[in-house]
Design an enzyme around this catalytic site. Structure first.
Site, mmCIF file in Angstrom:
data_model
loop_
_atom_site.group_PDB
_atom_site.id
_atom_site.type_symbol
_atom_site.label_atom_id
_atom_site.label_comp_id
_atom_site.label_asym_id
_atom_site.label_seq_id
_atom_site.Cartn_x
_atom_site.Cartn_y
_atom_site.Cartn_z
ATOM 1 N N HIS A 147 0.804 -1.229 0.000
ATOM 2 C CA HIS A 147 0.000 0.000 0.000
ATOM 3 C C HIS A 147 0.837 1.279 0.000
ATOM 4 O O HIS A 147 0.608 2.174 -0.809
ATOM 5 C CB HIS A 147 -0.928 -0.012 1.209
ATOM 6 C CG HIS A 147 -1.771 1.206 1.358
ATOM 7 N ND1 HIS A 147 -2.929 1.403 0.648
ATOM 8 C CD2 HIS A 147 -1.611 2.311 2.119
ATOM 9 C CE1 HIS A 147 -3.459 2.575 0.967
ATOM 10 N NE2 HIS A 147 -2.675 3.145 1.869
ATOM 11 N N GLU A 163 -3.978 -4.344 9.494
ATOM 12 C CA GLU A 163 -4.197 -3.335 8.454
ATOM 13 C C GLU A 163 -3.156 -2.203 8.469
ATOM 14 O O GLU A 163 -3.484 -1.049 8.709
ATOM 15 C CB GLU A 163 -5.608 -2.754 8.558
ATOM 16 C CG GLU A 163 -6.709 -3.782 8.366
ATOM 17 C CD GLU A 163 -8.084 -3.161 8.334
ATOM 18 O OE1 GLU A 163 -8.234 -2.068 7.756
ATOM 19 O OE2 GLU A 163 -9.004 -3.767 8.904
ATOM 20 N N HIS A 176 -1.116 0.686 7.010
ATOM 21 C CA HIS A 176 -1.275 1.596 5.868
ATOM 22 C C HIS A 176 -0.015 2.437 5.704
ATOM 23 O O HIS A 176 0.981 1.966 5.203
ATOM 24 C CB HIS A 176 -2.527 2.449 6.045
ATOM 25 C CG HIS A 176 -3.790 1.731 5.696
ATOM 26 N ND1 HIS A 176 -4.186 1.514 4.404
ATOM 27 C CD2 HIS A 176 -4.742 1.164 6.477
ATOM 28 C CE1 HIS A 176 -5.324 0.857 4.383
ATOM 29 N NE2 HIS A 176 -5.685 0.619 5.636
ATOM 30 N N GLU A 213 -4.575 0.638 10.897
ATOM 31 C CA GLU A 213 -5.944 1.157 10.875
ATOM 32 C C GLU A 213 -6.806 0.560 11.973
ATOM 33 O O GLU A 213 -7.844 1.127 12.349
ATOM 34 C CB GLU A 213 -6.587 0.923 9.508
ATOM 35 C CG GLU A 213 -7.840 1.764 9.307
ATOM 36 C CD GLU A 213 -8.401 1.706 7.908
ATOM 37 O OE1 GLU A 213 -9.527 2.211 7.719
ATOM 38 O OE2 GLU A 213 -7.736 1.164 7.007
#
Length: 301
Positions: free
Chosen positions: A231, A272, A274, A289
């Site tokens: 990401h 998660e 990021h 996240e």
């Protein structure tokens, strides 16, 4: 996975679904993080003090954050079409872009003393001065989903086109060159200037890391897990190479200028990860996240 151990330190940001999304090192020696679901900006000091600063809208969607040329932090507000500014003592302001639905996302301080940003839904690159004046530059493609943005070694703005499978270059006066990627459905997102003077980016769709010279020549490096959904990416001035997040696998990876990849499992495959940044302490700090900022201390060569 590498045999060399790493140290992970977790700082909870909140269990209210605030959504830490992007993180950057501020001019005050602290880390600054967007809380995309809470409409807030968080500040984390080296000694572990965490402060949260509410913005004027809980639903504005603060996304990517970067240090500005004026000593403040600047960030995109994806949901309400504004660019935000916050001082190191927590005073926030924001400026509207011409089309609220354009979706400001990536943002970086340019070589000209202004901030440059992408518009996910606007097919434009925006420029905003520190006093809030906005200029927009249209792209020659539609539906391209411009995402990450960085300054290249040539003082141009380089950005990913997620839905066009390309990387773009824009001169400070708005001239655009597009460089298609070799892999179909690569879907590039994050991009950074590497320590080797090349542009490095992640391909969330193809599970690869890309490297591009300023002439557009591209190399791609497949990840061991092609479904890991890389990401964000950031250069490491301490160790060299770049760090990147694998959002779909709960991992952080490192790639050398030669393309050698190391990967590190985080606290939970579903955490998660990021955005990430290399802090003043040389450690890697990752926005999770699910509600935390994770500090990763990796060995230095």
């Amino acid at each position: 996975m590498p045999d060399t151990p790493v140290t992970l330190t977790r700082t909870p940001v909140g269990d209210d679904g605030c959504g830490p999304y992007a993180v950057t090192a501020g001019p005050d020696g602290a880390l600054w993080c967007t809380l995309v679901h809470a409409g807030q900006i968080a500040r984390l000091t080296p000694d572990g003090r965490l402060d949260r600063f509410p913005l004027d809208s809980a639903s504005c969607g603060p996304s990517v954050i970067t240090p500005g040329p004026d000593g403040a932090l600047w960030f995109s507000r994806l949901k309400d079409g504004r660019i935000g500014r916050i001082t190191v003592d927590g005073r926030a302001a924001s400026f509207a872009v011409p089309r609220p639905e354009s979706g400001p996302f990536g943002i970086v301080a340019g070589p000209d003393g202004a901030l440059w940003f992408t518009q996910l839904h606007g097919d434009r690159i925006g420029r905003i001065t520190v006093d809030g004046r906005v200029t927009e530059f249209p792209l020659p493609v539609s539906g391209a989903f411009p995402s990450g943005i960085t300054v290249g070694p040539d003082d141009a703005l380089w950005f990913t086109l997620n839905q066009a499978d390309a990387v773009g270059r824009m001169s400070p006066d708005g001239d655009v060159t597009l460089h298609p990627l070799p892999t179909p459905r690569a879907a590039p997102v994050g991009i950074t200037l590497g320590t080797d003077g090349a542009l490095w980016f992640v391909e969330i769709g193809a599970g690869q890391i890309g490297r591009m010279d300023t002439d557009g020549r591209t190399d791609e490096f497949p990840l061991p897990d092609r479904g890991s959904r890389p990401h964000a990416i950031v250069a490491d001035p301490v160790r060299g190479g770049c760090w990147f997040t694998e959002w779909g696998a709960g991992r952080v990876g490192h790639i050398t200028p030669a393309g050698e990849i190391s990967e590190y499992d985080l606290e939970d495959p579903g955490c998660e990860p990021h955005g990430l940044a290399v802090g003043p302490d040389g450690a890697v700090h990752v926005a999770l996240e699910t509600g935390a900022i994770l500090r990763l201390e990796a060995p230095r060569s």
